[in-house]
Design an enzyme around this catalytic site. Structure first.
Site, short mmCIF file in Angstrom:
data_model
loop_
_atom_site.label_atom_id
_atom_site.label_comp_id
_atom_site.label_asym_id
_atom_site.label_seq_id
_atom_site.Cartn_x
_atom_site.Cartn_y
_atom_site.Cartn_z
N LYS A 90 13.15 -6.54 20.39
CA LYS A 90 11.93 -5.74 20.52
C LYS A 90 10.76 -6.60 21.01
CE LYS A 90 13.55 -2.72 16.76
NZ LYS A 90 13.15 -1.92 15.57
N TYR A 146 15.06 6.69 20.44
CA TYR A 146 14.78 7.02 19.05
C TYR A 146 14.75 8.53 18.82
CZ TYR A 146 13.73 2.13 17.81
OH TYR A 146 13.83 0.79 17.55
N ASN A 164 10.27 -5.48 13.25
CA ASN A 164 11.43 -6.11 12.63
C ASN A 164 12.37 -6.73 13.66
OD1 ASN A 164 12.49 -3.81 13.66
ND2 ASN A 164 12.97 -2.84 11.70
N HIS A 215 16.77 -4.35 17.21
CA HIS A 215 17.48 -3.10 16.94
C HIS A 215 18.98 -3.34 17.10
CE1 HIS A 215 18.86 1.09 17.40
NE2 HIS A 215 19.59 0.61 18.39
N GLU A 231 23.78 4.47 23.19
CA GLU A 231 22.74 3.50 23.52
C GLU A 231 23.16 2.58 24.67
OE1 GLU A 231 21.98 1.78 19.66
OE2 GLU A 231 21.08 3.64 18.92
O1 CDP Z 1 16.23 -0.06 12.85
P1 CDP Z 1 16.84 0.59 11.62
O2 CDP Z 1 18.08 1.41 11.93
O3 CDP Z 1 17.06 -0.41 10.53
O4 CDP Z 1 15.72 1.59 11.03
P2 CDP Z 1 15.41 3.13 11.29
O5 CDP Z 1 15.11 3.76 9.97
O6 CDP Z 1 16.45 3.78 12.14
O7 CDP Z 1 14.04 3.10 12.12
C1 CDP Z 1 14.01 2.71 13.47
C2 CDP Z 1 12.83 1.76 13.69
O8 CDP Z 1 11.61 2.46 13.51
C3 CDP Z 1 12.77 0.60 12.69
O9 CDP Z 1 13.60 -0.47 13.06
C4 CDP Z 1 11.30 0.24 12.73
O10 CDP Z 1 10.98 -0.60 13.83
C5 CDP Z 1 10.63 1.60 12.96
N1 CDP Z 1 10.09 2.23 11.73
C6 CDP Z 1 8.72 2.40 11.59
O11 CDP Z 1 7.96 2.02 12.49
N2 CDP Z 1 8.21 3.00 10.46
C7 CDP Z 1 9.01 3.45 9.48
N3 CDP Z 1 8.50 4.03 8.38
C8 CDP Z 1 10.43 3.29 9.60
C9 CDP Z 1 10.94 2.67 10.73
#
Ligand code: CDP
Ligand code: MG
Length: 152
Positions: free
Chosen positions: A9, A49, A112, A115, A126
């Site tokens: 990212k 997303y 974080n 991805h 993807e």
């Molecule tokens: O990436 P991961 O699958 O671990 O998490 P996700 O729940 O699928 O969310 C996708 C991405 O959205 C996360 O990796 C974060 O960068 C972002 N995110 C966010 O900005 N705010 C949140 N409350 C949850 C996720």
């Protein structure tokens, strides 16, 4: 062999952590079979997303993910999807275990760093969102006999 998709990212690129992330994955034994730098558009962000577009926090995620260049890549390896997700750690860097990429380098729920696809269907979707079949350079590393036994 399984394929998975990763995205380094914008925070990972800006913080000069691409080399660390790539190094960890190579050391683990995963093969990079495709890689490209790009700037994600709002349209591509919504496709990537899709499951989160309706969430209240989506607009800030879109601003973040389109806010600078990213590096997209495809990895190949045994159990690659699960292995990569475990190497990334929990979504929120503050909750991710030490030793994971997010646990070691992130103190954020959003920023974080990396991805990783969360299952075979997502990986397939993807990979084809970012790469054509011709861009995937699958190969058998000559070092494989020193990475695992022949029956693994
Ligand atoms: O990436 P991961 O699958 O671990 O998490 P996700 O729940 O699928 O969310 C996708 C991405 O959205 C996360 O990796 C974060 O960068 C972002 N995110 C966010 O900005 N705010 C949140 N409350 C949850 C996720
Ligand atoms: Mg997810």
């Amino acid at each position: 062999m399984e394929r998975t998709f990763i995205l380094l990212k914008p925070d990972c690129v800006q913080r000069r952590l691409m080399g660390d992330v790539i190094g960890r994955m190579e050391s683990k034994g995963l093969n990079f079979i495709a890689m490209k730098m790009l700037q994600i558009t709002p349209d591509l962000a919504k496709q990537h997303y899709a499951e989160h577009v309706e969430k209240g926090w989506y607009p800030t995620l879109e601003g973040f993910i389109t806010g600078g260049p990213v590096m997209a890549a495809v990895l190949e390896g045994l159990d690659a999807i699960r292995v990569v997700r475990e190497m990334l750690g929990a979504t929120n860097g503050l909750q991710a275990s030490p030793g994971t990429i997010r646990g070691d380098y992130s103190s954020s729920r959003q920023m974080n760093l990396v991805h990783g696809s969360d299952g075979p269907e997502a990986a397939c979707r993807e990979i084809s969102l970012y790469f054509s079949d011709e861009e995937l350079c699958s190969y058998e590393p000559t070092i494989t006999p020193w990475m695992r036994a022949a029956d693994e």
